[in-house]
Design a protein around this motif. Structure first.
Motif, PDB file in Angstrom:
ATOM      1  N   TRP A 163      33.386  12.557  16.509  1.00  0.00           N
ATOM      2  CA  TRP A 163      32.836  13.895  16.686  1.00  0.00           C
ATOM      3  C   TRP A 163      33.690  14.969  16.002  1.00  0.00           C
ATOM      4  N   TYR A 164      34.997  14.731  15.896  1.00  0.00           N
ATOM      5  CA  TYR A 164      35.882  15.717  15.252  1.00  0.00           C
ATOM      6  C   TYR A 164      35.530  15.883  13.777  1.00  0.00           C
ATOM      7  N   HIS A 165      35.318  14.766  13.064  1.00  0.00           N
ATOM      8  CA  HIS A 165      35.078  14.894  11.629  1.00  0.00           C
ATOM      9  C   HIS A 165      33.698  15.484  11.347  1.00  0.00           C
ATOM     10  N   HIS A 166      32.713  15.203  12.225  1.00  0.00           N
ATOM     11  CA  HIS A 166      31.402  15.838  12.050  1.00  0.00           C
ATOM     12  C   HIS A 166      31.487  17.344  12.280  1.00  0.00           C
ATOM     13  N   LEU A 167      32.190  17.731  13.328  1.00  0.00           N
ATOM     14  CA  LEU A 167      32.289  19.147  13.679  1.00  0.00           C
ATOM     15  C   LEU A 167      33.050  19.940  12.622  1.00  0.00           C
ATOM     16  N   THR A 168      34.218  19.457  12.222  1.00  0.00           N
ATOM     17  CA  THR A 168      35.024  20.191  11.238  1.00  0.00           C
ATOM     18  C   THR A 168      34.361  20.207   9.864  1.00  0.00           C
ATOM     19  N   ALA A 169      33.721  19.095   9.476  1.00  0.00           N
ATOM     20  CA  ALA A 169      33.027  19.061   8.180  1.00  0.00           C
ATOM     21  C   ALA A 169      31.903  20.089   8.145  1.00  0.00           C
ATOM     22  N   LEU A 170      31.174  20.211   9.252  1.00  0.00           N
ATOM     23  CA  LEU A 170      30.099  21.194   9.337  1.00  0.00           C
ATOM     24  C   LEU A 170      30.638  22.607   9.161  1.00  0.00           C
ATOM     25  N   ILE A 171      31.643  22.959   9.937  1.00  0.00           N
ATOM     26  CA  ILE A 171      32.152  24.334   9.925  1.00  0.00           C
ATOM     27  C   ILE A 171      32.768  24.691   8.580  1.00  0.00           C
ATOM     28  N   VAL A 172      33.620  23.818   8.068  1.00  0.00           N
ATOM     29  CA  VAL A 172      34.309  24.111   6.806  1.00  0.00           C
ATOM     30  C   VAL A 172      33.315  24.170   5.639  1.00  0.00           C
ATOM     31  N   THR A 173      32.388  23.224   5.590  1.00  0.00           N
ATOM     32  CA  THR A 173      31.411  23.206   4.495  1.00  0.00           C
ATOM     33  C   THR A 173      30.537  24.449   4.525  1.00  0.00           C
ATOM     34  N   TRP A 174      30.061  24.813   5.713  1.00  0.00           N
ATOM     35  CA  TRP A 174      29.182  25.977   5.824  1.00  0.00           C
ATOM     36  C   TRP A 174      29.908  27.274   5.490  1.00  0.00           C
ATOM     37  N   LEU A 175      31.168  27.421   5.915  1.00  0.00           N
ATOM     38  CA  LEU A 175      31.908  28.649   5.665  1.00  0.00           C
ATOM     39  C   LEU A 175      32.289  28.815   4.202  1.00  0.00           C
ATOM     40  N   THR A 176      32.597  27.713   3.520  1.00  0.00           N
ATOM     41  CA  THR A 176      33.089  27.817   2.143  1.00  0.00           C
ATOM     42  C   THR A 176      31.990  27.678   1.095  1.00  0.00           C
ATOM     43  N   ALA A 177      30.831  27.167   1.472  1.00  0.00           N
ATOM     44  CA  ALA A 177      29.753  26.966   0.490  1.00  0.00           C
ATOM     45  C   ALA A 177      29.382  28.252  -0.269  1.00  0.00           C
ATOM     46  N   PRO A 178      29.263  29.411   0.407  1.00  0.00           N
ATOM     47  CA  PRO A 178      28.875  30.622  -0.341  1.00  0.00           C
ATOM     48  C   PRO A 178      29.906  31.058  -1.378  1.00  0.00           C
ATOM     49  N   LEU A 179      31.147  30.566  -1.286  1.00  0.00           N
ATOM     50  CA  LEU A 179      32.157  30.915  -2.278  1.00  0.00           C
ATOM     51  C   LEU A 179      31.872  30.255  -3.629  1.00  0.00           C
ATOM     52  N   ALA A 180      31.079  29.178  -3.600  1.00  0.00           N
ATOM     53  CA  ALA A 180      30.692  28.456  -4.828  1.00  0.00           C
ATOM     54  C   ALA A 180      31.903  28.104  -5.673  1.00  0.00           C
ATOM     55  N   GLU A 181      32.914  27.559  -5.046  1.00  0.00           N
ATOM     56  CA  GLU A 181      34.135  27.183  -5.761  1.00  0.00           C
ATOM     57  C   GLU A 181      33.902  25.916  -6.592  1.00  0.00           C
ATOM     58  N   PRO A 182      34.363  25.886  -7.840  1.00  0.00           N
ATOM     59  CA  PRO A 182      34.131  24.720  -8.699  1.00  0.00           C
ATOM     60  C   PRO A 182      34.666  23.409  -8.116  1.00  0.00           C
ATOM     61  N   ALA A 183      35.773  23.477  -7.366  1.00  0.00           N
ATOM     62  CA  ALA A 183      36.379  22.266  -6.808  1.00  0.00           C
ATOM     63  C   ALA A 183      35.446  21.544  -5.844  1.00  0.00           C
ATOM     64  N   VAL A 184      34.412  22.244  -5.368  1.00  0.00           N
ATOM     65  CA  VAL A 184      33.452  21.636  -4.437  1.00  0.00           C
ATOM     66  C   VAL A 184      32.710  20.473  -5.092  1.00  0.00           C
ATOM     67  N   ARG A 185      32.677  20.452  -6.444  1.00  0.00           N
ATOM     68  CA  ARG A 185      32.048  19.326  -7.137  1.00  0.00           C
ATOM     69  C   ARG A 185      32.595  18.003  -6.622  1.00  0.00           C
ATOM     70  N   PHE A 186      33.927  17.939  -6.508  1.00  0.00           N
ATOM     71  CA  PHE A 186      34.557  16.702  -6.053  1.00  0.00           C
ATOM     72  C   PHE A 186      34.150  16.380  -4.623  1.00  0.00           C
TER      73      PHE A 186
END
Length: 291
Positions: A163-186
């Motif tokens: 449950w920890y990895h699902h929860l943290t992945a959700l929050i971090v991905t959602w918060l940083t997605a609008p930044l459209a950082e190139p490193a997100v490709r990886f």
């Protein structure tokens, strides 16, 4: 892959307006299907305006899984064999399609001159399929919370990592997605790639198919490898930014990803040790005793 060579209004808009700050590939090979032609600026603005959504959903998720676990304490477990199979099969097929769609664009960028730097730090070389499936990747973190619901309804052990990895992945991905950082490709390519193997494996396990142990070991190894590469990319982007290179990363994004990937490495490293290393030692000991 679709190969429509005509430049429609959507492509003209993408090329001229550069949504998310990216220049887009115009090679017809990377043109998207109709369903992949999404309004990227709308999704970016929605994420910015609703940054708190992941926290609300995360809170409901925690209350739900532990609430259901408590309710199920004195009740018989639900079997859910075929619903679980369909759940994993559906996500598995979608991730396979997603991986097929994002991999060519990623390989194209990484194989350019200075490809590693370009893939981590430059907002260039983006294509329509990658843009679409990156949005889908972000939204998939909400969907994947359902994995844990199946666990508690079936009264399977609910470990912290799950449950920890699902929860943290959700929050971090959602918060940083609008930044459209190139490193997100990886992050997107690696995660979609691992899930394209993991969910079909879970689907087969759900209906009792005996999958060789080495397949599970390969998936566990890839999961750990994903976290190690993710941390390395994150640290590399910080170092390049620190030494004066143009590498768009938000300071909070770097810190959060370092924490998340660091914690994932510890937990998936423990899982790798238990399932891969210790199991090999045990197998060798058993063979030695039998000889």
């Amino acid at each position: 892959m679709s190969r429509n060579t005509s430049i429609g209004s959507y492509y003209k808009y993408i090329i001229e307006q550069k949504p998310l700050g990216y220049t887009f590939n115009t090679n017809p090979y990377f043109k998207g299907f109709e369903f992949e032609k999404v309004n990227l600026l709308w999704w970016q603005n929605y994420g910015i305006e609703n940054w708190h959504l992941a926290f609300y959903v995360g809170a409901v998720y925690i209350l739900a899984i532990f609430g259901i676990q408590r309710l199920m304490k004195n009740r018989p477990a639900f079997e859910l064999k075929y619903p679980l199979f369909m759940w994993n099969l559906t996500i598995g097929l979608l991730t396979i399609i997603g991986f097929i769609r994002v991999l060519p664009g990623f390989l194209r960028v990484i194989n350019e001159q200075n490809g590693l730097y370009n893939s981590i730090c430059l907002r260039s070389g983006l294509d329509i399929p990658t843009a679409y499936w990156t949005v889908a990747f972000t939204l998939s973190k909400f969907v994947e919370l359902g994995d844990t619901i199946f666990i508690v309804l079936r009264k399977r052990p609910l470990v912290f990592l799950q449950w920890y990895h699902h929860l943290t992945a959700l929050i971090v991905t959602w918060l940083t997605a609008p930044l459209a950082e190139p490193a997100v490709r990886f992050c997107a390519v690696l995660n979609i790639g691992v899930h394209s193997l993991m969910y079909p494996y879970f689907a087969l396990k759900a209906i009792g198919v005996k999958v060789p142990t080495y397949i599970a070991n390969i998936i566990t190894t890839l999961q750990l490898g994903q976290m190690l590469v993710g941390l390395a990319v994150n640290v590399t982007s910080w170092y390049l930014q620190y030494t004066g290179y143009n590498c768009p990363r938000h300071p909070l994004s770097i810190k959060v990803f370092c924490f998340v990937y660091g914690s994932f490495i510890l937990m998936f490293g423990k899982l790798f040790y238990d399932l891969v290393i210790k199991s090999k030692w045990k197998l060798k000991d058993d063979k030695r005793k039998q000889s």
